[in-house]
Motif scaffolding. Sequence first.
Motif, short mmCIF file in Angstrom:
data_model
loop_
_atom_site.label_atom_id
_atom_site.label_comp_id
_atom_site.label_asym_id
_atom_site.label_seq_id
_atom_site.Cartn_x
_atom_site.Cartn_y
_atom_site.Cartn_z
N HIS A 105 0.85 -1.20 0.00
CA HIS A 105 0.00 0.00 0.00
C HIS A 105 0.88 1.24 0.00
O HIS A 105 2.05 1.19 0.40
CB HIS A 105 -0.93 0.01 1.21
CG HIS A 105 -1.69 -1.28 1.39
ND1 HIS A 105 -2.50 -1.80 0.41
CD2 HIS A 105 -1.73 -2.16 2.45
CE1 HIS A 105 -3.03 -2.95 0.84
NE2 HIS A 105 -2.57 -3.19 2.07
N ALA A 106 0.30 2.38 -0.42
CA ALA A 106 1.08 3.62 -0.48
C ALA A 106 0.16 4.82 -0.26
O ALA A 106 -1.03 4.78 -0.59
CB ALA A 106 1.80 3.75 -1.83
N VAL A 107 0.76 5.86 0.33
CA VAL A 107 0.06 7.14 0.52
C VAL A 107 0.70 8.16 -0.43
O VAL A 107 1.92 8.31 -0.46
CB VAL A 107 0.17 7.63 1.97
CG1 VAL A 107 -0.50 9.01 2.10
CG2 VAL A 107 -0.45 6.63 2.92
N HIS A 108 -0.14 8.85 -1.20
CA HIS A 108 0.34 9.88 -2.13
C HIS A 108 -0.20 11.22 -1.64
O HIS A 108 -1.42 11.44 -1.63
CB HIS A 108 -0.18 9.61 -3.55
CG HIS A 108 0.17 8.24 -4.06
ND1 HIS A 108 1.31 7.98 -4.80
CD2 HIS A 108 -0.47 7.04 -3.94
CE1 HIS A 108 1.35 6.69 -5.12
NE2 HIS A 108 0.27 6.09 -4.61
N ARG A 109 0.70 12.09 -1.25
CA ARG A 109 0.31 13.44 -0.80
C ARG A 109 0.56 14.43 -1.94
O ARG A 109 1.68 14.52 -2.44
CB ARG A 109 1.09 13.86 0.45
CG ARG A 109 0.81 12.96 1.66
CD ARG A 109 1.62 13.42 2.86
NE ARG A 109 1.42 12.56 4.00
CZ ARG A 109 0.50 12.75 4.94
NH1 ARG A 109 -0.29 13.81 4.86
NH2 ARG A 109 0.37 11.91 5.95
N LEU A 110 -0.45 15.14 -2.31
CA LEU A 110 -0.34 16.10 -3.41
C LEU A 110 -0.18 17.50 -2.85
O LEU A 110 -0.65 17.82 -1.77
CB LEU A 110 -1.59 16.05 -4.29
CG LEU A 110 -1.93 14.66 -4.86
CD1 LEU A 110 -3.19 14.75 -5.71
CD2 LEU A 110 -0.77 14.10 -5.66
N GLY A 111 0.43 18.35 -3.65
CA GLY A 111 0.63 19.74 -3.23
C GLY A 111 1.79 19.86 -2.31
O GLY A 111 1.81 20.64 -1.39
#
Length: 731
Positions: free
Chosen positions: A725-731
């Motif tokens: 699993h992965a977390v993608h933080r934008l900005g």
Amino acid sequence: MKMEELVLVGFGKWQDASFRFAPGINLFYAPNESGKSTILQGIFAALYGMKRDYVKSARYLPEYEKYRPWQSGSYETIITYKLAGKTYRLHRQLTKEGEEARLFLDPEWTELTDLYLEDRRKERNFIEKHTGLTRSLFTDLTWIRREPLQAAEHLTPTFTTAEEANPAVQQILAELDREVALIGKKERAENTLLGKAATKVAQKEQEKESAKAAWRTISQLTLQIAEATEECQQLELRRSRLQQRLDRSTGQAKALQERWQRSHAPVSQQDWAWWEQTARSEAELAIHEEARRGFTQVNMSTVAVQQSNDQLIPLQHDYEKGAPLLKQREALHIRLATLAVSALSTSPRSTASRSTRQGNQAKRKRGAALMWGGSGILSVLGLIGFMSGHPVLGGISVTAALLLFGFGVFLLRVGGSTGRAKQTADHDAVQESQRVQEEIASIDAEITTLVQRWGASNWDTFLERREELLKSTSKQQSEQLLSEMAKTKQETDLSASWGEALRTLLDQEKNELETEQGKLRIEMVEIEERLQELREQMARGHGEMAVHESLSLSRATDELAEAQAALRQLQNKRDALQLAREMLQEAVGEWRRDSTPAVNQQASEIIEHVTGGAYRDVRLDPREGFAIRLLEPTKQMVLEQDQCSTGTIDQLYLAQRLALVHHAKQSEPLPLFFDDHFVHYDEERLRRTLDYVAMLAQEHQVFLFTCHERELRMLAPLLRQEKRHAVHRLG
């Protein structure tokens, strides 16, 4: 089906953006307007393009215009996905004028584009041929959202029957046997794919640690260089502003010097206006105004004698005109006296006897002597008259003296002979005397007219009037001269006082400017020294960075992730092969049953799990586009989904999509997409739903887009424990 990487070369707000996906849950957490939905639409566009399904010609979706690149550039996407053990790279140009799609097979990037024929829409349908799903079916099944199905009438044929399942089972089993031999069973075996993958992972982990250390050093140096660069920019900007202030100060000093020099020059009326307009301070303006008021008061006290001059000039002109007339008149009187003497001297003598003539001679001598004496006295009186300024009286006296002298001469010469010639001479003398008398009368008339113009009765009165006016004018001119001298002295004193006060003020301003210039120069020297220090510091930092640039943390991380992903993939395949036969047998049993009851059963299980048993029975009607109905357990009422709460409606759509995905005829699990779907879920149902999604993520690739932190908070333990699993933080 697993998507590994998405590159948005130009799509909506994203430009040259790359996203690598985990095989399990991909949680995109960012606030609104960060581009989450754009990424979701970018995935659909990369897989299927931007054309509508089930049409004969090329008709573009409304999203085509919405997601045109914001910046100038190519409307382009690239997606890498894995299906049936093969990795594909699909490259699309979305611009209508240059639309193109090319498919490559990794790892050699063998182009497969021409193996797929174009349909009437000029579309090759790569994904449709791989999965059996059009764009509409794919989004209907995989995109969990609160909307009815768009292509429900095309969905039923995707469900598998028992007759279709058996040949597929045998084919899959044979393929799995071949894969087992190729992969191997132990990770330590160097000759198997699994052993090679494990060795490569260990190598990449070591390279990553080295790159991480280099990255920390480079990050620290980069930060220091960035801070130094920013400080340099600020210092250079500050130096530029100081130089501008110094230039202005120098210009002001030159202007002060010019004003200093100009303060010594005489000041005219125009100069006062210039001084007041260019005053640099209120104090200077007050000095100019005070001096100007003083000069105005001095000029107001000047005595004018113009009126006297206006009278004296015409009077003097008449005097200059009358004086020659008087001299001409005196000359005529002398001429008249001469004629009289000549006439007397030529008169006939008496014929008396000698004795009588002798007696008369004696008498004439005595008479002549008396006349000559009177003539002498009158001559003296005439001379006195001329000297005392009475020319008329002097002229009359002289004329009378000449007449008496002529009569005396006449008495002595009486007794001459007479004749025709004497008579003629006497006649001419009489005519000449008349002419002279007429000229004298004319001159007297002209003199009378001239003196009467000035209110005088005779020439003497005119002379007295002229003398008075001369004295008055002379007096006024003297007063004027004294006034001008006093005015000049006052103006000189005012100018000196003004100049001294002004120069004192200018001295103060000059001292202030010199002090300011000194401070500015000192500050500029300090800035220059600091800039030199920063440049040397940045040069050293760049030198140290060059030593570590050969090690790239991002490349090492990507390579490690790829190696780990390859290892996990091999491990998953190995585990799958061991359970393949039981799973296929179970699948055959499932497919033997009618698909619709199975779908209903699956949806009911999902809604029961999500609601914690509050609802347990759901029906999907394929004749109405798989419309959803719910059995209310308390009153045993059948409810349409629109009769439920907002949160329950969202949960029914979730159960519908997941049940349909579960029974769709697919060789591999489809990805699932959630775009802020859980907004109306309460905490408990959200927790249950995320648990179910986490369970699905063991097989399905899940894309969860949210702007709320609670999804991230609830999934945090799972995201920390599972590397898939992965977390993608934008900005």
